[in-house]
Design an enzyme around this catalytic site. Sequence first.
Site, PDB file in Angstrom:
ATOM      1  N   ASP A 232      -3.844  10.856  13.705  1.00 10.39           N
ATOM      2  CA  ASP A 232      -4.432  10.056  12.627  1.00 10.39           C
ATOM      3  C   ASP A 232      -4.814   8.654  13.117  1.00 10.39           C
ATOM      4  O   ASP A 232      -4.511   7.649  12.473  1.00 10.39           O
ATOM      5  CB  ASP A 232      -3.478   9.971  11.440  1.00 10.39           C
ATOM      6  CG  ASP A 232      -4.184   9.579  10.142  1.00 10.39           C
ATOM      7  OD1 ASP A 232      -5.427   9.705  10.080  1.00 10.39           O
ATOM      8  OD2 ASP A 232      -3.509   9.147   9.201  1.00 10.39           O
TER       9      ASP A 232
ATOM     10  N   PHE B 129       3.175  10.320  -0.740  1.00 10.48           N
ATOM     11  CA  PHE B 129       4.619  10.522  -0.727  1.00 10.48           C
ATOM     12  C   PHE B 129       5.436   9.289  -0.357  1.00 10.48           C
ATOM     13  O   PHE B 129       6.656   9.342  -0.318  1.00 10.48           O
ATOM     14  CB  PHE B 129       4.978  11.668   0.232  1.00 10.48           C
ATOM     15  CG  PHE B 129       4.328  12.968  -0.106  1.00 10.48           C
ATOM     16  CD1 PHE B 129       4.691  13.664  -1.253  1.00 10.48           C
ATOM     17  CD2 PHE B 129       3.324  13.486   0.698  1.00 10.48           C
ATOM     18  CE1 PHE B 129       4.091  14.857  -1.582  1.00 10.48           C
ATOM     19  CE2 PHE B 129       2.712  14.689   0.386  1.00 10.48           C
ATOM     20  CZ  PHE B 129       3.090  15.370  -0.765  1.00 10.48           C
TER      21      PHE B 129
ATOM     22  N   GLY C 229       0.841  -1.194   0.000  1.00  8.54           N
ATOM     23  CA  GLY C 229       0.000   0.000   0.000  1.00  8.54           C
ATOM     24  C   GLY C 229       0.870   1.235   0.000  1.00  8.54           C
ATOM     25  O   GLY C 229       2.091   1.164  -0.173  1.00  8.54           O
TER      26      GLY C 229
ATOM     27  N   SER D 247       5.464   4.626  -0.088  1.00  7.24           N
ATOM     28  CA  SER D 247       4.857   3.325  -0.357  1.00  7.24           C
ATOM     29  C   SER D 247       5.410   2.315   0.637  1.00  7.24           C
ATOM     30  O   SER D 247       6.536   2.461   1.135  1.00  7.24           O
ATOM     31  CB  SER D 247       5.173   2.863  -1.789  1.00  7.24           C
ATOM     32  OG  SER D 247       4.637   3.761  -2.740  1.00  7.24           O
ATOM     33  N   VAL D 248       4.611   1.270   0.930  1.00  5.23           N
ATOM     34  CA  VAL D 248       5.024   0.233   1.868  1.00  5.23           C
ATOM     35  C   VAL D 248       5.144  -1.091   1.118  1.00  5.23           C
ATOM     36  O   VAL D 248       4.257  -1.450   0.338  1.00  5.23           O
ATOM     37  CB  VAL D 248       4.025   0.093   3.031  1.00  5.23           C
ATOM     38  CG1 VAL D 248       4.485  -1.000   3.998  1.00  5.23           C
ATOM     39  CG2 VAL D 248       3.862   1.418   3.765  1.00  5.23           C
TER      40      VAL D 248
ATOM     41  N   GLY E 190       0.790   5.984   0.154  1.00  7.44           N
ATOM     42  CA  GLY E 190       0.080   7.248   0.058  1.00  7.44           C
ATOM     43  C   GLY E 190       0.707   8.135  -0.987  1.00  7.44           C
ATOM     44  O   GLY E 190       1.368   7.663  -1.921  1.00  7.44           O
TER      45      GLY E 190
END
Length: 349
Positions: A178, A51, A47, A53-54, A49
């Site tokens: 968050d 800026f 996954g 990545s994982v 976002g």
Amino acid sequence: MGFFSMICCVKDLERKKQGEHNSKVRIFTLKELELATNNFNNGNKLGGGEFSSVYWGQLSNGSQIAVRRWEAGRNRSNTTDREFALEIEIMARAHHENLLSLRGFCAQGQERLIVYDYMINHSLESHLFPGRQQQSATCHLDWTRRMSIAIGAAEAIALFYSISYLHNHATAHIIHRDIKANNVLLDVNFKARVADFRSAKFLPDGATHVVTGLKGSVGYVAPEYAMQGKASKCCDVYSFGILLLELVSGKRTADCMIEIWAVRLACERKFDEIADRGLNGNYVEEEMKRVVLVGVACASIEPEKRPTMIEVVEMLKGDKAKLLVLENLICSLWFQNRFDFEKQSFDSS
């Protein structure tokens, strides 16, 4: 503190901890992580976002890891370095069985990478709200596991509030900003691991809040933060309350005003209508009521009415005296402000 100063501090921390508490935090080389992730192959991508990545990876000793890789080169901003250094500092200091563990990091050339333990059961969100190809996933979240997740995540958040950090030559604590179902990961035994400190903010000792740009996810952001930019521990408590209500009901906060819906049913003593249908009635009524009441209290529109995270832990574990006071207060506030609640629900629909 500057980026390179921060990294030096983390390196010192690593050296001090070697041989002490058997610390696993280490500095990885870029080559190690390229080999582990098959050169950051898209097939390994878990996954990401805007800026970062994982990626899933496997080290030479066979252990599985998750690697967050920030954008390199010209596209990388100063914000990236700040987020990277802040997350390392927070995770290197915070140790709890319900916090995601930091395995190490890499800051080589333009590359910024953080290495975590890999969570085989992914996020809480993936089980509460599975896609069409995962319709059977909710059966894994029986009531015992949900209760364990609620208490474990609460204890982890309460713990990192208690840790002091040196920020701008003064003592400070952190707020997460968050907290949501996607940032609660689940290990092989479905134990909760609170994760993702990229949006964390320092809160100076003695300060009730900091005024800052908006971070967080739709449905989880406290009203005072969304409208006035006031970030505080109370905002995290609000987000956690929404998370609890999602956990018990199986409903997405983004799809409804979950706190308004839940407080009305709670005051009408219709707790069975709140319970996730995926549980098929298999839950402990007293515990379910407890989670609902705590969730509703945390998600109060009035910050001063929200409990602290320590109180949340106590009530989730069954502090009957606090729960009784809480139930009476919630229902009193509901009947006093029913028109405003219902107007808020109507305006948002």
